[in-house]
Design an enzyme around this catalytic site. Structure first.
Site, PDB file in Angstrom:
ATOM      1  N   PRO A   1      49.388  -8.012 122.017  1.00  0.00           N
ATOM      2  CA  PRO A   1      49.909  -8.984 122.994  1.00  0.00           C
ATOM      3  C   PRO A   1      51.231  -8.534 123.620  1.00  0.00           C
ATOM      4  O   PRO A   1      51.665  -9.114 124.599  1.00  0.00           O
ATOM      5  CB  PRO A   1      50.122 -10.262 122.164  1.00  0.00           C
TER       6      PRO A   1
ATOM      7  N   GLU B   1      49.486  -9.431 114.273  1.00  0.00           N
ATOM      8  CA  GLU B   1      50.865  -9.304 113.763  1.00  0.00           C
ATOM      9  C   GLU B   1      51.402  -7.910 114.055  1.00  0.00           C
ATOM     10  O   GLU B   1      52.601  -7.709 114.068  1.00  0.00           O
ATOM     11  CB  GLU B   1      50.943  -9.530 112.249  1.00  0.00           C
TER      12      GLU B   1
ATOM     13  N   ARG C   1      32.233  -0.564 134.013  1.00  0.00           N
ATOM     14  CA  ARG C   1      31.516  -0.941 135.239  1.00  0.00           C
ATOM     15  C   ARG C   1      32.026  -0.188 136.470  1.00  0.00           C
ATOM     16  O   ARG C   1      31.356  -0.153 137.509  1.00  0.00           O
ATOM     17  CB  ARG C   1      31.539  -2.456 135.460  1.00  0.00           C
TER      18      ARG C   1
ATOM     19  N   ASP D   1      34.509  -6.705 144.680  1.00  0.00           N
ATOM     20  CA  ASP D   1      35.001  -7.676 143.703  1.00  0.00           C
ATOM     21  C   ASP D   1      36.354  -8.250 144.062  1.00  0.00           C
ATOM     22  O   ASP D   1      37.159  -7.605 144.695  1.00  0.00           O
ATOM     23  CB  ASP D   1      35.233  -6.990 142.343  1.00  0.00           C
TER      24      ASP D   1
HETATM   25  N1  ADE Z   1      45.697  -8.706 120.284  1.00  0.00           N
HETATM   26  C1  ADE Z   1      46.011 -10.012 120.098  1.00  0.00           C
HETATM   27  N2  ADE Z   1      46.197 -10.637 121.252  1.00  0.00           N
HETATM   28  C2  ADE Z   1      46.013  -9.703 122.237  1.00  0.00           C
HETATM   29  C3  ADE Z   1      46.093  -9.734 123.643  1.00  0.00           C
HETATM   30  N3  ADE Z   1      46.402 -10.846 124.317  1.00  0.00           N
HETATM   31  N4  ADE Z   1      45.851  -8.597 124.313  1.00  0.00           N
HETATM   32  C4  ADE Z   1      45.551  -7.458 123.642  1.00  0.00           C
HETATM   33  N5  ADE Z   1      45.476  -7.370 122.312  1.00  0.00           N
HETATM   34  C5  ADE Z   1      45.696  -8.478 121.616  1.00  0.00           C
END
Ligand code: ADE
Length: 222
Positions: A86, A113, A151, A166
């Site tokens: 994330p 984590e 794709r 697209d």
């Molecule tokens: N792992 C956990 N959440 C994620 C996200 N939003 N993007 C990529 N990997 C992740």
């Protein structure tokens, strides 16, 4: 293109990678996908690959030794290593296009984590997030990235035009509305212009609709 995916849950990829567009791309030999179970690189019989964070705190961190071993096992001189977390750069259509031009991608699916910082610093060429929300791990994120990238490989879609039209392939515009038969359904009519056969007018209508939609829903793109 070859894609190697290092994961704690190779079984999660089964359905999405065997069906539909990715399944077809693999069958046609346009995308070769290899799944690697990170636990295979563990030193102990319990398959330990994570540990508590130094300094305390919740959750488990992926240990560096197994990730280094797995990446070194599958890497090639031209391989691009992608870590899904994330905290990564936000994935986007231009990034998908950049990755579609690569010959070899190596994806590391981390716990949410995280991974030991040394693995991130030394191994990852790119760190990607698929959005501002937290998934349980990087597996679904890797599937999303694979779908968006595969794709775009020439020959994967029926006609290359369908990827070109697209939303986001023109990064500043969302797609225009689409209709198909029947021309009238429950008193709702498809716009006359689309049935007119006048291709210049159709192009103009689509361009206007695309702009209106983008202004209404995603003004940030313009
Ligand atoms: N792992 C956990 N959440 C994620 C996200 N939003 N993007 C990529 N990997 C992740």
């Amino acid at each position: 293109m070859r894609i190697d995916i290092i994961t704690l849950f190779p079984g999660m990829f089964k359905g999405p990678f065997e069906e539909s567009m990715i399944g077809r791309a693999r069958k046609k030999g346009l995308a070769e996908v290899h799944l690697h179970d990170l636990r295979r690189y563990a030193y102990d019989s319990r398959g330990t690959v994570d540990d508590a964070p130094f300094g305390g705190g919740a959750g488990m961190i992926l240990k560096p030794e197994m990730i280094f071993a797995a990446v070194e096992d599958v890497s090639s001189s031209h391989g691009k290593v992608i870590l899904l977390t994330p905290q990564g750069d936000k994935f986007s259509q231009p990034k998908a296009q950049e990755l579609a031009d690569e010959a070899h991608l190596i994806m590391i699916c981390a716990h949410y984590e995280g991974v030991d910082e040394r693995a991130r610093q030394v191994l990852a060429d790119v760190e990607l997030s698929i959005g501002d929300y937290v998934l349980t791990n990087g597996n679904l994120a890797a599937m999303v990235v694979c779908d968006a990238v595969i794709r775009l490989i020439p020959g994967v879609l029926g006609s290359e035009e369908s990827a070109g039209a697209d939303s986001f392939s023109d990064p500043g515009r969302l797609d225009y509305p689409q209709y198909t038969r029947p021309a009238e359904f429950r008193n709702m009519k498809a716009p006359d212009v689309l049935l007119s056969g006048d291709h210049q007018k159709i192009r103009q209508w689509r361009s206007e609709q695309s702009l209106l939609r983008t202004l209404g829903r995603r003004p940030d793109l313009i």
